[in-house]
Design a protein around this motif. Structure first.
Motif: not given
Length: 296
Positions: A126-137
């Motif tokens: 019911l709560v929107d997720p963080p939007p893509a694109p996403l990346h991390f090391k």
């Protein structure tokens, strides 16, 4: 409602059907809040509201999320520290009366939305997720998510021999059934993709090509948790791939061909850091750099 309650690190705006949480940006604001920036939480995504004494002359207004309603909290699985809980609003103690007023108003709104005995596990986010694109090391590779697939590109020194043997990985969302996130703030933190079918995955994350491991400064909460939440939400909203239901599917390896120049540059930069730190010899640095440049 429509009123605004400003606290420490965040502001809550009370709307007729939701609470809009805006997080401040600043050196003292938790990095996770800065990464989230803003979140709209529908009333149906909450189960209750509490107001309790906080530390050092503060009070804490806490909106308790409904299980299964927020992919971020589901991915976190109770591992977030209180100071990084996006559903806690810390206020100076002198605002306790005002905070109690808004708590009562929000409780009334929740009761009007649905009877409390119906506020159990949500059947959808019911709560929107963080939007893509996403990346991390991570410590052993770079993780990327473009909304439809997750990619792991291994670092030459950090990745185990098992991962180098498997090669860089790509996983389409329909191939996955979930995500397992173990906080980088504890020993042996990692992000593991859970795959559909009867495939067995190695117990140790550093030997699993479907996982990246964290380390000091690698995979911090404010980068890896939103990543995990975004992937988890995409997995839930996508149906299972028909081909995957028939049985195990080999772990996909990146297709050969020209590589992304930005990725090559990032690998060379990382290799240079290891060389400067004395972890890679001159000959090893030159040989690997030439190998990477040859992939362009």
């Amino acid at each position: 409602m429509g009123d605004v309650l400003a606290g420490i690190h965040a502001t809550w705006e009370f709307e007729s059907d939701s609470v809009l949480i805006r997080f401040e940006r600043g050196i003292r604001t938790p990095k996770l809040f800065q990464a989230l920036r803003e979140r709209r939480v529908p009333h149906e995504a909450l189960t209750s509201v509490t107001l309790t004494p906080g530390r050092r002359g503060t009070v804490v207004l806490h909106a308790v999320p409904r299980p299964g309603a927020d992919p971020l909290m589901e991915a976190a699985a109770g591992q977030l520290k209180d100071t990084c809980d996006p559903y806690r609003l810390v206020l100076p103690a002198e605002r306790e009366t005002l905070a109690e007023y808004y708590a009562d108003e929000l409780r009334a709104a929740l009761t009007a939305t649905a009877p409390l005995d119906e506020r159990e596990m949500a059947d959808r986010y019911l709560v929107d997720p963080p939007p893509a694109p996403l990346h991390f090391k991570a410590y052993d590779g770079k993780a990327s998510f473009d909304g439809s697939k997750v990619s792991f590109r291994w670092f030459w020194t950090g990745a185990s021999s098992a991962k180098w043997k498997a090669g860089d990985q790509r996983f389409g969302v329909p191939e996955l059934c979930g995500v397992e996130w173990r906080s980088p703030e504890v020993f042996d933190g990692y992000l593991r993709l859970l795959r559909r079918g009867d495939q067995e995955q190695p117990t140790q994350a550093d030997h699993d090509p479907a996982a990246v491991v964290f380390g000091l400064g690698y995979g911090p909460v404010h980068e890896s948790l939103p990543f995990a939440a975004a992937v988890l939400a995409a997995v839930r909203t996508s149906g299972p791939a028909p081909a995957l239901d028939a049985g195990p599917v080999p772990v996909p390896v990146m297709a050969t061909g020209r590589r992304d120049p930005a990725d090559i540059a990032e690998r060379i930069r990382h290799l240079g850091e290891l060389h400067e730190a004395g972890l890679v010899t001159d000959d090893e640095f030159s040989a690997k750099k030439a190998e990477l440049l040859a992939e362009l």
